[in-house]
Motif scaffolding. Structure first.
Motif, PDB file in Angstrom:
ATOM      1  N   GLY A  19      -1.907 -12.038  -3.366  1.00 16.68           N
ATOM      2  CA  GLY A  19      -2.885 -12.887  -4.025  1.00 16.68           C
ATOM      3  C   GLY A  19      -4.288 -12.310  -4.111  1.00 16.68           C
ATOM      4  N   VAL A  20      -4.517 -11.127  -3.573  1.00 12.11           N
ATOM      5  CA  VAL A  20      -5.847 -10.507  -3.573  1.00 12.11           C
ATOM      6  C   VAL A  20      -5.847  -9.329  -4.549  1.00 12.11           C
ATOM      7  CG1 VAL A  20      -7.579  -9.340  -2.147  1.00 12.11           C
ATOM      8  CG2 VAL A  20      -6.201 -11.190  -1.172  1.00 12.11           C
ATOM      9  N   ALA A  21      -6.881  -9.245  -5.373  1.00 10.48           N
ATOM     10  CA  ALA A  21      -6.970  -8.169  -6.361  1.00 10.48           C
ATOM     11  C   ALA A  21      -7.132  -6.806  -5.686  1.00 10.48           C
ATOM     12  CB  ALA A  21      -8.145  -8.412  -7.309  1.00 10.48           C
ATOM     13  N   ALA A  22      -6.405  -5.825  -6.203  1.00  9.18           N
ATOM     14  CA  ALA A  22      -6.513  -4.440  -5.748  1.00  9.18           C
ATOM     15  C   ALA A  22      -6.594  -3.555  -6.985  1.00  9.18           C
ATOM     16  CB  ALA A  22      -5.302  -4.062  -4.900  1.00  9.18           C
ATOM     17  N   ILE A  23      -7.249  -2.436  -6.840  1.00  4.60           N
ATOM     18  CA  ILE A  23      -7.446  -1.537  -7.977  1.00  4.60           C
ATOM     19  C   ILE A  23      -6.305  -0.523  -8.041  1.00  4.60           C
ATOM     20  CG2 ILE A  23      -8.924   0.258  -8.945  1.00  4.60           C
ATOM     21  CD1 ILE A  23     -11.300  -1.262  -7.752  1.00  4.60           C
ATOM     22  N   ALA A  24      -5.795  -0.321  -9.248  1.00  7.20           N
ATOM     23  CA  ALA A  24      -4.764   0.689  -9.513  1.00  7.20           C
ATOM     24  C   ALA A  24      -5.148   1.435 -10.777  1.00  7.20           C
ATOM     25  CB  ALA A  24      -3.405   0.018  -9.675  1.00  7.20           C
ATOM     26  N   ARG A  25      -4.544   2.580 -10.960  1.00  5.79           N
ATOM     27  CA  ARG A  25      -4.772   3.370 -12.172  1.00  5.79           C
ATOM     28  C   ARG A  25      -3.438   3.743 -12.783  1.00  5.79           C
ATOM     29  NH1 ARG A  25      -9.121   7.847 -10.369  1.00  5.79           N
ATOM     30  NH2 ARG A  25      -7.160   8.791  -9.762  1.00  5.79           N
ATOM     31  N   PRO A  26      -3.431   4.046 -14.070  1.00  3.38           N
ATOM     32  CA  PRO A  26      -2.180   4.468 -14.706  1.00  3.38           C
ATOM     33  C   PRO A  26      -1.546   5.633 -13.935  1.00  3.38           C
ATOM     34  CG  PRO A  26      -3.885   4.155 -16.355  1.00  3.38           C
ATOM     35  CD  PRO A  26      -4.559   4.038 -15.016  1.00  3.38           C
ATOM     36  N   GLY A  27      -0.244   5.534 -13.695  1.00  6.51           N
ATOM     37  CA  GLY A  27       0.473   6.569 -12.966  1.00  6.51           C
ATOM     38  C   GLY A  27       0.633   6.287 -11.481  1.00  6.51           C
ATOM     39  N   ASP A  28      -0.146   5.339 -10.942  1.00  9.60           N
ATOM     40  CA  ASP A  28       0.009   4.972  -9.529  1.00  9.60           C
ATOM     41  C   ASP A  28       1.328   4.252  -9.323  1.00  9.60           C
ATOM     42  OD1 ASP A  28      -2.502   5.912  -8.859  1.00  9.60           O
ATOM     43  OD2 ASP A  28      -3.422   3.928  -8.659  1.00  9.60           O
ATOM     44  N   THR A  29       2.011   4.553  -8.233  1.00  5.82           N
ATOM     45  CA  THR A  29       3.160   3.738  -7.863  1.00  5.82           C
ATOM     46  C   THR A  29       2.634   2.539  -7.075  1.00  5.82           C
ATOM     47  OG1 THR A  29       3.530   4.872  -5.759  1.00  5.82           O
ATOM     48  CG2 THR A  29       4.714   5.723  -7.714  1.00  5.82           C
ATOM     49  N   VAL A  30       3.443   1.507  -7.002  1.00  6.90           N
ATOM     50  CA  VAL A  30       3.055   0.336  -6.219  1.00  6.90           C
ATOM     51  C   VAL A  30       2.885   0.747  -4.752  1.00  6.90           C
ATOM     52  CG1 VAL A  30       3.775  -1.954  -5.448  1.00  6.90           C
ATOM     53  CG2 VAL A  30       4.136  -1.264  -7.822  1.00  6.90           C
ATOM     54  N   ALA A  31       3.728   1.637  -4.249  1.00  5.91           N
ATOM     55  CA  ALA A  31       3.607   2.108  -2.865  1.00  5.91           C
ATOM     56  C   ALA A  31       2.257   2.776  -2.618  1.00  5.91           C
ATOM     57  CB  ALA A  31       4.741   3.068  -2.526  1.00  5.91           C
ATOM     58  N   ALA A  32       1.779   3.561  -3.563  1.00  2.00           N
ATOM     59  CA  ALA A  32       0.476   4.217  -3.411  1.00  2.00           C
ATOM     60  C   ALA A  32      -0.639   3.180  -3.315  1.00  2.00           C
ATOM     61  CB  ALA A  32       0.222   5.166  -4.582  1.00  2.00           C
ATOM     62  N   VAL A  33      -0.550   2.137  -4.116  1.00  2.00           N
ATOM     63  CA  VAL A  33      -1.561   1.076  -4.066  1.00  2.00           C
ATOM     64  C   VAL A  33      -1.485   0.357  -2.718  1.00  2.00           C
ATOM     65  CG1 VAL A  33      -2.415  -1.031  -5.154  1.00  2.00           C
ATOM     66  CG2 VAL A  33      -1.516   0.822  -6.573  1.00  2.00           C
ATOM     67  N   LEU A  34      -0.275   0.098  -2.223  1.00  2.00           N
ATOM     68  CA  LEU A  34      -0.118  -0.545  -0.907  1.00  2.00           C
ATOM     69  C   LEU A  34      -0.706   0.316   0.206  1.00  2.00           C
ATOM     70  CD1 LEU A  34       3.502  -1.956  -1.251  1.00  2.00           C
ATOM     71  CD2 LEU A  34       1.409  -3.302  -1.028  1.00  2.00           C
ATOM     72  N   LEU A  35      -0.512   1.621   0.138  1.00  2.00           N
ATOM     73  CA  LEU A  35      -1.056   2.512   1.166  1.00  2.00           C
ATOM     74  C   LEU A  35      -2.581   2.537   1.167  1.00  2.00           C
ATOM     75  CD1 LEU A  35       1.409   5.524   0.991  1.00  2.00           C
ATOM     76  CD2 LEU A  35       1.026   4.013   2.947  1.00  2.00           C
TER      77      LEU A  35
END
Length: 98
Positions: A19-35
């Motif tokens: 429920g909390v916004a996190a920043i991602a970029r094109p090409g990121d995997t969901v695992a990378a965003v979680l890390l």
């Protein structure tokens, strides 16, 4: 723990982790965003609720399982992040509803 390298030519977007916004970029995997996002884990084990983080990052170990857009047990290391994606870190035993 992990941080994203800056690249001025690449745009970013938001995904929502628990429920909390996190920043991602094109090409990121969901695992990378979680890390990159505290508490830097993907899930808790079903029995003892031990925190687990993505380990192999190639779809072999299953430590990166999370719920993605209401789909449970998704291997987040194999899924590319998309704008508006909803990611929930599992905690405890899965509950199956019919």
């Amino acid at each position: 723990m992990f941080r994203q390298l800056t690249d001025p030519g690449v745009s970013s977007f938001h995904v929502y982790i628990d429920g909390v916004a996190a920043i991602a970029r094109p090409g990121d995997t969901v695992a990378a965003v979680l890390l990159r996002t505290a508490p830097h884990i993907a899930r808790h084990t079903p029995v003892k609720e031990t925190p687990r983080a993505p380990f192999c990052l190639m779809g072999v170990c299953f430590d990166c399982l999370a719920t993605v857009d209401d789909e449970t047990s998704v291997q987040t290391c194999l899924v590319e992040a998309r704008p508006g994606m909803r990611i929930e870190r599992p905690r405890g035993k899965l509950r199956i509803t019919l």
